[in-house]
Design an enzyme around this catalytic site. Structure first.
Site, PDB file in Angstrom:
ATOM      1  N   ASP A   1      -2.627  -2.970  -5.126  1.00 45.10           N
ATOM      2  CA  ASP A   1      -1.647  -3.967  -4.690  1.00 45.10           C
ATOM      3  C   ASP A   1      -0.637  -4.278  -5.794  1.00 45.10           C
ATOM      4  OD1 ASP A   1      -2.665  -4.289  -2.140  1.00 45.10           O
ATOM      5  OD2 ASP A   1      -3.793  -6.108  -2.607  1.00 45.10           O
TER       6      ASP A   1
ATOM      7  N   HIS B   1       0.836  -1.205   0.000  1.00 43.17           N
ATOM      8  CA  HIS B   1       0.000   0.000   0.000  1.00 43.17           C
ATOM      9  C   HIS B   1       0.868   1.250   0.000  1.00 43.17           C
ATOM     10  CE1 HIS B   1      -3.392  -2.454   2.165  1.00 43.17           C
ATOM     11  NE2 HIS B   1      -3.058  -2.948   0.988  1.00 43.17           N
TER      12      HIS B   1
ATOM     13  N   HIS C   1      -0.207 -11.405  -4.841  1.00 41.80           N
ATOM     14  CA  HIS C   1       1.174 -10.988  -4.596  1.00 41.80           C
ATOM     15  C   HIS C   1       2.187 -12.037  -5.047  1.00 41.80           C
ATOM     16  CE1 HIS C   1      -0.287  -7.557  -2.344  1.00 41.80           C
ATOM     17  NE2 HIS C   1      -0.999  -8.348  -1.568  1.00 41.80           N
TER      18      HIS C   1
ATOM     19  N   HIS D   1      -8.741  -2.173  -5.446  1.00 48.07           N
ATOM     20  CA  HIS D   1      -7.684  -2.425  -4.462  1.00 48.07           C
ATOM     21  C   HIS D   1      -6.658  -3.412  -4.993  1.00 48.07           C
ATOM     22  CE1 HIS D   1      -5.744  -2.432  -0.576  1.00 48.07           C
ATOM     23  NE2 HIS D   1      -5.590  -3.737  -0.745  1.00 48.07           N
TER      24      HIS D   1
END
Length: 302
Positions: free
Chosen positions: A239, A78, A262, A235
């Protein structure tokens, strides 16, 4: 010629850690040209530092953690997503603990802090990772690829069985304006059953409706609801942008992601490094169109 950038002066962000629930303080400080982005743990003897790079990524389960032999910094994405959007190349980020302040679960607190002190150009050219040929990575039903493009563009798709989320896609050219308008305020999200499981393991002690969208079945628990109907995929775009900072160099390319978290982002960055014939390291002049044609042979869309 596009020049490297840092911030004008230091600025501080305070909050709590999402897992420990403990107060934590983050300090952004200017760094010289050609430094890159470093986290510094001021709570440890000697204030050890760690560069933001895919080589230092230790964990990618629900967040990105970088670490060295004796220490780590958790949930960096973030914070560093704002650096990418603001084109900040060089920065020292001091922390008084292992976690970054969670803020409201988005990148807003970091974006506002950086913009408040101002961003300055430095005396060295900005170097780009310029994609010249498509690069692909797949793992089961998760897919990621990057193709030549005259800027940084992200197309992100998520697909959840929960009908409140469902299948969502965002397609965005990334710059300071689009990030601030369409991405920076998108909050992280989770499911009530998962939050309860984490707390039973001593994690997510700092998690609350103030810093996370929580779904209980198909219902959004947060009283204020969603900021956008597709806040979830926004969001995920945030990321992904943060994870791209681990490339150590701003990317010029169109990144397309499907159900990629991720872990896939870390593998995509490493795949780029392992594909030296598919990119060039370049310094760009003012006429991006001419540069794109010279290095890639691709025509910039009008």
């Amino acid at each position: 010629m596009f020049l490297q950038k840092t911030i004008r002066k230091k600025t501080v962000v305070q909050g709590i850690g999402i897992h420990s629930g403990d107060p934590c303080t983050l300090t952004f400080r200017p760094a010289p040209a050609d430094t890159g982005v470093y986290f510094i743990r001021t709570d440890l003897p000697g204030s050890p530092s760690l560069k933001v790079t895919a080589r230092n990524v230790q964990a990618t389960s629900h967040q990105t953690t970088i670490g060295g032999p004796a220490f780590s910094v958790a949930t960096i994405e973030h914070c560093v997503s704002a650096l990418s959007a603001l084109r900040i190349d060089n920065l020292f980020i001091e922390l008084d603990g292992p976690e970054i302040p969670i803020g409201d679960g988005s990148a807003r607190v970091f974006l506002e802090a950086l913009l408040a002190v101002g961003i300055v150009e430095q005396d060295q050219p900005r170097k780009y990772c310029y994609i010249t040929e498509p690069i692909y990575f797949s793992e089961g039903e998760k897919h990621a690829y990057v193709v030549p493009y005259h800027g940084l563009r992200l197309t992100v798709t998520i697909d959840f069985p929960n009908p409140t989320i469902g299948k969502q896609t965002i397609d965005l050219d990334i710059n300071e304006q689009s990030f601030g308008r369409d991405v920076a305020n998108a909050r992280t999200f989770g499911f009530m059953k998962d939050v309860e499981a984490l707390k039973s393991r001593g994690l997510a002690k700092g998690g609350s409706l103030d810093n996370c969208i929580v779904l209980d079945g198909e219902n959004v628990v947060n009283p204020e609801g969603l900021r956008w109907a597709d806040e979830f995929v926004r969001h995920k775009c945030l990321d992904a942008l943060g994870d791209l900072v681990t490339l150590e160099m701003p990317l010029m390319g169109h990144v397309v992601l499907y159900k990629a978290g991720h872990d896939v982002m870390n593998k995509l960055v490493r795949k780029i490094w392992d594909s030296p014939t598919s990119y060039r390291h370049v310094e760009l002049g003012a006429d991006i169109s001419d540069e794109v044609r010279r290095y890639t042979g691709w025509t910039v869309p009008v």
